[in-house]
Design an enzyme around this catalytic site. Structure first.
Site, PDB file in Angstrom:
ATOM      1  N   LYS A   1      -8.036  12.576   4.552  1.00 34.42           N
ATOM      2  CA  LYS A   1      -8.102  11.308   5.293  1.00 34.42           C
ATOM      3  C   LYS A   1      -7.981  11.499   6.799  1.00 34.42           C
ATOM      4  O   LYS A   1      -8.611  10.774   7.570  1.00 34.42           O
ATOM      5  CB  LYS A   1      -6.982  10.371   4.825  1.00 34.42           C
ATOM      6  CG  LYS A   1      -7.181   9.797   3.422  1.00 34.42           C
ATOM      7  CD  LYS A   1      -6.067   8.797   3.125  1.00 34.42           C
ATOM      8  CE  LYS A   1      -5.851   8.566   1.643  1.00 34.42           C
ATOM      9  NZ  LYS A   1      -6.862   7.768   0.991  1.00 34.42           N
TER      10      LYS A   1
ATOM     11  N   HIS B   1      -1.729  -1.027  -4.836  1.00 38.14           N
ATOM     12  CA  HIS B   1      -2.847  -0.316  -4.194  1.00 38.14           C
ATOM     13  C   HIS B   1      -3.939   0.091  -5.167  1.00 38.14           C
ATOM     14  O   HIS B   1      -4.777   0.921  -4.842  1.00 38.14           O
ATOM     15  CB  HIS B   1      -2.359   0.914  -3.417  1.00 38.14           C
ATOM     16  CG  HIS B   1      -1.246   0.607  -2.469  1.00 38.14           C
ATOM     17  ND1 HIS B   1      -1.388  -0.317  -1.449  1.00 38.14           N
ATOM     18  CD2 HIS B   1       0.016   1.062  -2.384  1.00 38.14           C
ATOM     19  CE1 HIS B   1      -0.247  -0.403  -0.787  1.00 38.14           C
ATOM     20  NE2 HIS B   1       0.629   0.417  -1.334  1.00 38.14           N
TER      21      HIS B   1
ATOM     22  N   ARG C   1     -18.799   9.292  -3.804  1.00 29.91           N
ATOM     23  CA  ARG C   1     -19.196   9.256  -5.220  1.00 29.91           C
ATOM     24  C   ARG C   1     -19.612   7.833  -5.562  1.00 29.91           C
ATOM     25  O   ARG C   1     -19.490   6.935  -4.746  1.00 29.91           O
ATOM     26  CB  ARG C   1     -18.015   9.653  -6.100  1.00 29.91           C
ATOM     27  CG  ARG C   1     -16.813   8.745  -5.846  1.00 29.91           C
ATOM     28  CD  ARG C   1     -15.641   8.990  -6.746  1.00 29.91           C
ATOM     29  NE  ARG C   1     -14.400   8.546  -6.172  1.00 29.91           N
ATOM     30  CZ  ARG C   1     -13.892   7.332  -6.259  1.00 29.91           C
ATOM     31  NH1 ARG C   1     -14.540   6.388  -6.902  1.00 29.91           N
ATOM     32  NH2 ARG C   1     -12.749   7.030  -5.695  1.00 29.91           N
TER      33      ARG C   1
HETATM   34  P1  ADP Z   1      -6.430   5.672  -1.722  1.00 27.32           P
HETATM   35  O1  ADP Z   1      -7.098   6.955  -1.351  1.00 27.32           O
HETATM   36  O2  ADP Z   1      -5.192   5.908  -2.475  1.00 27.32           O
HETATM   37  O3  ADP Z   1      -7.415   4.736  -2.343  1.00 27.32           O
HETATM   38  P2  ADP Z   1      -6.594   4.086   0.700  1.00 27.32           P
HETATM   39  O4  ADP Z   1      -6.419   4.675   2.056  1.00 27.32           O
HETATM   40  O5  ADP Z   1      -7.976   3.768   0.287  1.00 27.32           O
HETATM   41  O6  ADP Z   1      -5.910   5.061  -0.344  1.00 27.32           O
HETATM   42  O7  ADP Z   1      -5.681   2.785   0.584  1.00 27.32           O
HETATM   43  C1  ADP Z   1      -5.486   2.132  -0.658  1.00 27.32           C
HETATM   44  C2  ADP Z   1      -5.037   0.694  -0.437  1.00 27.32           C
HETATM   45  O8  ADP Z   1      -3.843   0.618   0.359  1.00 27.32           O
HETATM   46  C3  ADP Z   1      -6.018  -0.168   0.337  1.00 27.32           C
HETATM   47  O9  ADP Z   1      -7.012  -0.686  -0.496  1.00 27.32           O
HETATM   48  C4  ADP Z   1      -5.111  -1.246   0.919  1.00 27.32           C
HETATM   49  O10 ADP Z   1      -4.772  -2.184  -0.043  1.00 27.32           O
HETATM   50  C5  ADP Z   1      -3.852  -0.486   1.256  1.00 27.32           C
HETATM   51  N1  ADP Z   1      -3.873   0.006   2.665  1.00 27.32           N
HETATM   52  C6  ADP Z   1      -4.352   1.176   3.083  1.00 27.32           C
HETATM   53  N2  ADP Z   1      -4.223   1.328   4.418  1.00 27.32           N
HETATM   54  C7  ADP Z   1      -3.634   0.204   4.874  1.00 27.32           C
HETATM   55  C8  ADP Z   1      -3.194  -0.255   6.170  1.00 27.32           C
HETATM   56  N3  ADP Z   1      -3.321   0.497   7.252  1.00 27.32           N
HETATM   57  N4  ADP Z   1      -2.614  -1.466   6.251  1.00 27.32           N
HETATM   58  C9  ADP Z   1      -2.429  -2.231   5.152  1.00 27.32           C
HETATM   59  N5  ADP Z   1      -2.803  -1.859   3.910  1.00 27.32           N
HETATM   60  C10 ADP Z   1      -3.401  -0.658   3.760  1.00 27.32           C
HETATM   61  P1  ADP Z   2     -10.168   4.124  -4.870  1.00 25.82           P
HETATM   62  O1  ADP Z   2     -10.187   5.599  -4.610  1.00 25.82           O
HETATM   63  O2  ADP Z   2     -10.539   3.368  -3.668  1.00 25.82           O
HETATM   64  O3  ADP Z   2      -8.906   3.601  -5.492  1.00 25.82           O
HETATM   65  P2  ADP Z   2     -11.460   3.661  -7.444  1.00 25.82           P
HETATM   66  O4  ADP Z   2     -10.687   2.493  -7.853  1.00 25.82           O
HETATM   67  O5  ADP Z   2     -12.933   3.642  -7.657  1.00 25.82           O
HETATM   68  O6  ADP Z   2     -11.356   3.867  -5.894  1.00 25.82           O
HETATM   69  O7  ADP Z   2     -10.865   4.953  -8.153  1.00 25.82           O
HETATM   70  C1  ADP Z   2      -9.569   5.483  -8.004  1.00 25.82           C
HETATM   71  C2  ADP Z   2      -9.539   6.953  -8.452  1.00 25.82           C
HETATM   72  O8  ADP Z   2      -9.315   7.054  -9.842  1.00 25.82           O
HETATM   73  C3  ADP Z   2     -10.827   7.666  -8.209  1.00 25.82           C
HETATM   74  O9  ADP Z   2     -10.614   9.051  -8.043  1.00 25.82           O
HETATM   75  C4  ADP Z   2     -11.613   7.403  -9.440  1.00 25.82           C
HETATM   76  O10 ADP Z   2     -12.589   8.378  -9.594  1.00 25.82           O
HETATM   77  C5  ADP Z   2     -10.514   7.468 -10.490  1.00 25.82           C
HETATM   78  N1  ADP Z   2     -10.697   6.488 -11.550  1.00 25.82           N
HETATM   79  C6  ADP Z   2     -10.610   5.147 -11.423  1.00 25.82           C
HETATM   80  N2  ADP Z   2     -10.793   4.535 -12.608  1.00 25.82           N
HETATM   81  C7  ADP Z   2     -11.005   5.506 -13.493  1.00 25.82           C
HETATM   82  C8  ADP Z   2     -11.270   5.522 -14.896  1.00 25.82           C
HETATM   83  N3  ADP Z   2     -11.347   4.405 -15.613  1.00 25.82           N
HETATM   84  N4  ADP Z   2     -11.430   6.715 -15.500  1.00 25.82           N
HETATM   85  C9  ADP Z   2     -11.347   7.851 -14.790  1.00 25.82           C
HETATM   86  N5  ADP Z   2     -11.098   7.906 -13.472  1.00 25.82           N
HETATM   87  C10 ADP Z   2     -10.932   6.760 -12.826  1.00 25.82           C
END
Ligand code: ADP
Ligand code: ADP
Ligand code: MG
Length: 663
Positions: A116, A234, A296
């Site tokens: 990140k 989250h 992806r």
């Molecule tokens: P992950 O890789 O675990 O998906 P993300 O960086 O995409 O992590 O963040 C997951 C979730 O956390 C976001 O969808 C949002 O709800 C919350 N989040 C992330 N960054 C922030 C931020 N700077 N301020 C408020 N909420 C945040």
């Molecule tokens: P984000 O990274 O923003 O949370 P997703 O919700 O698409 O996005 O996925 C979260 C993580 O968990 C990703 O690495 C995704 O590939 C994996 N994942 C989510 N749902 C499933 C599932 N039903 N089976 C396997 N892997 C999953």
């Protein structure tokens, strides 16, 4: 186009990719673990190759075996799905070294976006707005604390290698910083083997709005946005497209930023740029920031497919086989509104614990898209993600799409495992959600009302007793009854952990009076089946002693035999049971150790979560029945305490319930 591809995944995403392959006339090769030998994705494939035992490290993460399987079956390309190896650049290298095509971005693009902090620096340089914060290499705790103070609290600590909401801590107060940092680092070390963190400004009442991008290495387009603000810890629960309240100016700004991001890394294939949006004052083009890129196909891609009419998997295959981008930006339009919701086997009242079970029934109504990798009769095993299906609805506008979602959830039938259906239905009924007032805190704020149990009407309970008596089928003979004599029959069952009883009394042919604790329900059989207090009987499914009735809510009763009950009520108070199937991460006690109520005993990992099992009472460890690294089944006794006097049992039992917690 390819002649044959291998899909290096399982479950719904594999089945979904295979549907597109069929449509394109491309043959498919499935891979599977021993736990999945009879899985839907295996039966849908033209060929299937066994990888190994159930654990993912021995099967779906074995890139070497997967590449070999592709070579052996003459597949020209590998689609990774999502999760597993989909964002693993070493796997991409291995696929390409073997002379095969990886259906996805280049290893370089995955590496560029993998961490990140590096991704944010790259985006900053490309002119994409990023969340203000600290991205430095200096990971000294004091330095990080100073940087957090500079940014201004509240801040978010994030694992640079993070994903799925892991390794992330919100810190509201400088006092709590050091402890939050320690716990974020510890979680990141276990989950990702990398404990480096970054610090971000925490955006208040944020919305998560992401943009679907698609590139061919040279050009890139976006396919509009998805709003994924409905999250629990989250993790996304319901996603929709387009985002409620989106303006033309904001959409253009976000779309341009996303395309800039994709082009900056010469992106090929489907990807998602996730933005965090400050919506405290509506959606404004200067209030969104890059969070991360997922290199992806995303779980929630179907909502984009619904509103654009594009098959994203088809596009992935076209671009991977060397064709240029199938459309220009000006060719793309939004039609209508779509929602997706993730149906899970999970125990909501127990804190959303992943659940398992054999699906006695799985049925979806017409009028929605159900992407699933399981069927009636299949088992949700402890080995993999407990998602049962994704339900996707698409209608001309948001209000009718939301109504279709509610109707679809109500008519979806799952028996054999607990699910989050009731929670999803409550969410679909949430007035703030209906008004489009979504933010990432909505579920957390209203969690109590969203997870409140729906009371079972006496009608539904009475019908269960009729099913239990074997009288539910239209032509069932009134076995055990003498038609005109008012003979009674007693049915005992368990509902929501309580022993209940119903008395069935015949009142003439085709008429039964069902007496429950304090209510009487009048049941009559007509040409269309039973009616209870004039209402048509709900659908049901029976599997052995387990009856599932799809009434006001899905209700499950277990028909009990007084003998079984005596056995089940025996003392378990000295044993610490596994609340669900899982992997024992660590054991903190040994035989002979004295423990105090609340002491940490075992850390169990199930699905993507860790559960700490604590001592239910003061005592001495009598036996340890598990080993670190071992797999355990639900209700297995993991630790035994020395027995205590009888009078203390009931107290211990009460504690045991509260002794589980999710760290
Ligand atoms: P992950 O890789 O675990 O998906 P993300 O960086 O995409 O992590 O963040 C997951 C979730 O956390 C976001 O969808 C949002 O709800 C919350 N989040 C992330 N960054 C922030 C931020 N700077 N301020 C408020 N909420 C945040
Ligand atoms: P984000 O990274 O923003 O949370 P997703 O919700 O698409 O996005 O996925 C979260 C993580 O968990 C990703 O690495 C995704 O590939 C994996 N994942 C989510 N749902 C499933 C599932 N039903 N089976 C396997 N892997 C999953
Ligand atoms: Mg994310």
């Amino acid at each position: 186009m390819f002649t044959r591809i291998l899909i290096a995944n399982r479950g719904e995403i594999t089945c979904r990719i295979m549907r597109t392959c069929r449509h394109l006339g491309v043959q498919t090769v499935a891979v599977y673990s021993d736990a999945d030998a009879d899985a839907l994705h295996v039966s849908m494939a033209d060929q299937a190759v066994r990888l190994g035992p159930a654990p993912v490290a021995d099967s779906y993460l074995r890139g070497d075996l997967i590449v070999q399987a592709a070579l052996d079956t003459g597949a020209e390309a590998i689609h990774p799905g999502y999760g597993f190896l989909s964002e693993n650049p070493e796997f991409v290298d291995a696929v390409e070294t073997a002379g095969l095509v990886f259906i996805g971005p280049s290893a370089a693009a995955i590496r560029a976006m993998g961490l990140k902090d590096a991704a944010k620096k790259l985006m900053q340089a490309a002119g994409v707005p990023v969340v203000p914060g600290y991205l430095g290499d200096d990971q000294d705790a004091d330095v990080l604390a100073q940087e957090a103070a500079k940014i201004g609290f509240p801040v978010l600590i994030k694992a640079v290698a993070g994903g799925g909401g892991k390794g992330m801590r919100l810190v509201e107060n400088p006092r709590d910083f050091a402890e939050a940092l320690d716990s974020a680092r510890a979680e990141a070390r276990t989950a990702f083997g990398n404990d480096a963190v970054l610090i971000e400004k925490y955006i208040q009442s944020p919305r998560h709005i992401e943009v679907q991008v698609f590139g061919d290495g040279a050009q890139a387009v976006h396919l509009f946005e998805r709003d994924c603000s409905l999250q629990r810890r989250h993790q996304k629960v319901i996603e929709e497209a387009p985002a409620p309240g989106m303006t033309a100016a904001m959409r253009t700004a976000m779309g341009d930023a996303a395309v800039t991001a994709a082009k900056a890394i010469g992106y090929a294939g489907a990807g998602t740029i996730e933005f965090i949006v400050d919506a405290s004052d509506g959606l404004r083009p200067d209030r969104f920031w890059f969070m991360e890129m997922n290199t992806r196909l995303q779980v929630e891609h179907p909502v984009t497919e619904a509103i654009t009419g594009v098959d994203l998997v088809e596009w992935q295959m076209r671009v991977a086989s060397g064709e240029p981008l199938p459309a220009r930006q000006s060719d793309l339009r939004i039609t209508g509104h779509a929602f997706e919701t993730r149906l899970y086997a999970e125990d909501v009242p127990a804190g959303f614990l992943p659940a398992t079970g054999r699906l006695d029934l799985l049925a979806f109504p017409a009028g929605l898209r159900a992407d699933s990798g399981v069927r009636t009769g299949d088992t949700i095993s402890p080995w993999y993600d407990p998602m049962i299906a994704k339900l996707i609805v698409h209608r001309p506008d948001r209000a009718s799409a939301l109504q279709a979602l509610r109707d679809g959830l109500r008519a979806t039938r799952v028996a054999g495992t607990v699910t989050n259906l009731g929670f999803l239905a409550a969410l679909a009924d949430h007035p703030g959600f209906a008004a489009g007032q979504v933010d990432t805190g909505l579920i957390g704020r209203d969690i109590a009302s969203l997870t409140a149990a729906v009371p079972c009407p006496p009608r539904d309970i009475a019908f269960t007793a009729i099913v239990a008596a074997g009288l539910a089928e239209l032509n069932a003979a009134l076995t055990g009854f003498t038609l005109w004599a008012a003979l009674a029959r007693r049915i005992e069952f368990r509902l929501d952990g309580a022993d209940r009883m119903a008395i069935l009394r015949t009142d003439g042919p085709d008429r039964i009076t069902v007496a429950l604790d304090s209510q009487i329900v009048d049941a009559r059989r007509g040409p269309d089946g039973w009616r209870l207090d004039r209402q048509a009987a709900p659908a049901f499914v029976r599997h052995g002693n387990r009856i599932t009735v799809f009434g006001a809510a899905t209700m499950v009763v277990e028909i009990t035999d007084p003998l079984d009950r005596a056995v089940a009520a025996g003392p378990v108070a000295d044993g610490i049971l596994a609340p669900m199937p899982g992997l024992v991460r660590s054991i903190a006690v040994s035989v002979g150790d004295p423990v105090t109520s609340g002491d940490r005993m075992v850390v169990l990992e199930a699905m993507k979560m860790e559960h700490v099992l604590r001592a239910p009472r003061d005592g001495v460890i009598a036996a340890v029945h598990c080993v670190a690294g071992g797999q355990v089944t639900a209700k297995a006794v993991l630790i035994a305490l020395e027995p205590q006097s009888d009078s203390a049992h009931s107290d211990t039992k009460r504690h045991a319930k509260g002794a589980r917690e999710r760290d």
